[in-house]
Design a protein around this motif. Structure first.
Motif, PDB file in Angstrom:
ATOM      1  N   ASP A  63       4.691 -21.191   6.775  1.00  0.00           N
ATOM      2  CA  ASP A  63       3.929 -20.517   5.490  1.00  0.00           C
ATOM      3  C   ASP A  63       3.583 -19.772   5.514  1.00  0.00           C
ATOM      4  O   ASP A  63       4.086 -18.875   4.408  1.00  0.00           O
ATOM      5  CB  ASP A  63       2.822 -22.046   5.225  1.00  0.00           C
ATOM      6  CG  ASP A  63       3.126 -23.228   5.495  1.00  0.00           C
ATOM      7  OD1 ASP A  63       4.112 -23.705   4.832  1.00  0.00           O
ATOM      8  OD2 ASP A  63       2.096 -24.310   5.200  1.00  0.00           O
ATOM      9  N   TYR A  64       3.556 -18.884   6.146  1.00  0.00           N
ATOM     10  CA  TYR A  64       3.023 -17.088   6.047  1.00  0.00           C
ATOM     11  C   TYR A  64       3.925 -16.381   6.059  1.00  0.00           C
ATOM     12  O   TYR A  64       4.035 -15.995   5.293  1.00  0.00           O
ATOM     13  CB  TYR A  64       2.132 -17.273   7.895  1.00  0.00           C
ATOM     14  CG  TYR A  64       1.789 -15.740   7.376  1.00  0.00           C
ATOM     15  CD1 TYR A  64       0.198 -15.170   7.027  1.00  0.00           C
ATOM     16  CD2 TYR A  64       2.251 -14.565   7.851  1.00  0.00           C
ATOM     17  CE1 TYR A  64       0.501 -13.592   7.552  1.00  0.00           C
ATOM     18  CE2 TYR A  64       2.358 -12.937   7.960  1.00  0.00           C
ATOM     19  CZ  TYR A  64       0.992 -12.972   7.632  1.00  0.00           C
ATOM     20  OH  TYR A  64       0.905 -11.469   7.233  1.00  0.00           O
ATOM     21  N   ALA A  65       5.408 -16.726   7.138  1.00  0.00           N
ATOM     22  CA  ALA A  65       6.278 -16.119   6.841  1.00  0.00           C
ATOM     23  C   ALA A  65       7.019 -16.010   5.209  1.00  0.00           C
ATOM     24  O   ALA A  65       7.244 -14.988   4.862  1.00  0.00           O
ATOM     25  CB  ALA A  65       6.988 -16.857   7.895  1.00  0.00           C
ATOM     26  N   LEU A  69       7.675 -13.530   2.917  1.00  0.00           N
ATOM     27  CA  LEU A  69       8.864 -12.574   2.738  1.00  0.00           C
ATOM     28  C   LEU A  69       8.728 -12.917   1.141  1.00  0.00           C
ATOM     29  O   LEU A  69       9.375 -11.525   0.196  1.00  0.00           O
ATOM     30  CB  LEU A  69      10.017 -13.707   3.476  1.00  0.00           C
ATOM     31  CG  LEU A  69      10.260 -13.721   4.749  1.00  0.00           C
ATOM     32  CD1 LEU A  69      10.535 -14.826   5.061  1.00  0.00           C
ATOM     33  CD2 LEU A  69      11.096 -12.082   4.950  1.00  0.00           C
ATOM     34  N   ASP A  70       8.313 -13.899   0.346  1.00  0.00           N
ATOM     35  CA  ASP A  70       7.658 -13.581  -1.282  1.00  0.00           C
ATOM     36  C   ASP A  70       7.380 -12.607  -1.195  1.00  0.00           C
ATOM     37  O   ASP A  70       7.957 -11.745  -2.749  1.00  0.00           O
ATOM     38  CB  ASP A  70       7.519 -15.035  -1.581  1.00  0.00           C
ATOM     39  CG  ASP A  70       8.301 -16.197  -1.141  1.00  0.00           C
ATOM     40  OD1 ASP A  70       9.376 -15.928  -0.767  1.00  0.00           O
ATOM     41  OD2 ASP A  70       7.135 -16.895  -1.614  1.00  0.00           O
ATOM     42  N   ALA A  71       6.058 -11.908  -0.541  1.00  0.00           N
ATOM     43  CA  ALA A  71       5.425 -10.464  -1.318  1.00  0.00           C
ATOM     44  C   ALA A  71       6.637  -9.342  -1.099  1.00  0.00           C
ATOM     45  O   ALA A  71       6.165  -9.046  -2.236  1.00  0.00           O
ATOM     46  CB  ALA A  71       4.387 -11.245  -0.343  1.00  0.00           C
ATOM     47  N   LEU A  72       6.965  -8.957  -0.268  1.00  0.00           N
ATOM     48  CA  LEU A  72       8.308  -8.248  -0.080  1.00  0.00           C
ATOM     49  C   LEU A  72       9.134  -8.162  -1.176  1.00  0.00           C
ATOM     50  O   LEU A  72       9.450  -7.203  -2.146  1.00  0.00           O
ATOM     51  CB  LEU A  72       8.721  -7.920   1.833  1.00  0.00           C
ATOM     52  CG  LEU A  72       7.816  -7.757   2.663  1.00  0.00           C
ATOM     53  CD1 LEU A  72       8.453  -8.317   3.646  1.00  0.00           C
ATOM     54  CD2 LEU A  72       7.250  -6.959   2.749  1.00  0.00           C
ATOM     55  N   ASP A  84       8.081   0.024   9.706  1.00  0.00           N
ATOM     56  CA  ASP A  84       7.230   0.255   8.417  1.00  0.00           C
ATOM     57  C   ASP A  84       5.771  -0.915   8.785  1.00  0.00           C
ATOM     58  O   ASP A  84       6.245  -2.006  10.374  1.00  0.00           O
ATOM     59  CB  ASP A  84       7.471   0.648   7.455  1.00  0.00           C
ATOM     60  CG  ASP A  84       7.995  -1.101   6.753  1.00  0.00           C
ATOM     61  OD1 ASP A  84       8.294  -1.987   7.835  1.00  0.00           O
ATOM     62  OD2 ASP A  84       8.268  -0.592   5.527  1.00  0.00           O
ATOM     63  N   TYR A  85       4.808  -1.447   8.216  1.00  0.00           N
ATOM     64  CA  TYR A  85       3.928  -2.336   8.146  1.00  0.00           C
ATOM     65  C   TYR A  85       4.879  -3.953   8.644  1.00  0.00           C
ATOM     66  O   TYR A  85       4.190  -4.476   9.278  1.00  0.00           O
ATOM     67  CB  TYR A  85       2.614  -2.382   7.572  1.00  0.00           C
ATOM     68  CG  TYR A  85       2.117  -3.837   7.673  1.00  0.00           C
ATOM     69  CD1 TYR A  85       0.955  -3.344   8.099  1.00  0.00           C
ATOM     70  CD2 TYR A  85       2.462  -4.677   6.264  1.00  0.00           C
ATOM     71  CE1 TYR A  85      -0.371  -4.323   8.018  1.00  0.00           C
ATOM     72  CE2 TYR A  85       1.712  -6.028   6.396  1.00  0.00           C
ATOM     73  CZ  TYR A  85       0.391  -6.113   7.550  1.00  0.00           C
ATOM     74  OH  TYR A  85      -0.338  -6.556   7.188  1.00  0.00           O
ATOM     75  N   ALA A  86       5.578  -3.551   7.433  1.00  0.00           N
ATOM     76  CA  ALA A  86       6.266  -4.982   7.057  1.00  0.00           C
ATOM     77  C   ALA A  86       7.911  -5.287   8.507  1.00  0.00           C
ATOM     78  O   ALA A  86       7.515  -6.775   9.058  1.00  0.00           O
ATOM     79  CB  ALA A  86       6.718  -4.683   5.758  1.00  0.00           C
TER      80      ALA A  86
END
Length: 108
Positions: A63-65, A69-72, A84-86
């Motif tokens: 769920d976190y992943a 990924l959606d936010a990215l 980078d952070y991501a």
């Protein structure tokens, strides 16, 4: 374990698991991923007084992943050549998947 439910973890393991090879010659990347692993453990399990390395719940990690990924995707993130952070966060997710064999049958 539902293959569909954990598809984000499998996709990440395929895409970012290859980054582990970079650990051999990039100690700064190793340190950054280690910090992200610690942050993910705290986020998914909550504060813990011990230093145990319990496996994260695969559903919670998936769920976190998926949310990450959606936010990215929303911000139009593109994977850089470096780290980078991501990239560090996604590699940390992969590390947890590999370390705890979360995609292997009969683990949970």
């Amino acid at each position: 374990m539902s293959e569909i439910r954990f598809a984000p973890l499998a996709r990440l393991a395929d895409a970012y698991g290859t980054r582990f090879a970079e650990f051999a010659f990039e100690p700064g990347f190793v340190a950054a991923v280690d910090q992200h692993v610690a942050e993910l453990r705290a986020r998914l399990r909550g504060p813990s007084p011990d230093l145990s390395a319990e496996a994260p719940d695969p559903e919670d990690l998936s769920d976190y992943a998926l949310g990450f990924l959606d936010a990215l995707e929303e911000i139009g993130w593109q994977e850089p050549v470096g780290h980078d952070y991501a990239v560090c966060r996604l590699t940390a997710v992969c590390w947890l998947v590999r370390e705890h064999r979360l995609l292997e049958p009969d683990v949970h």
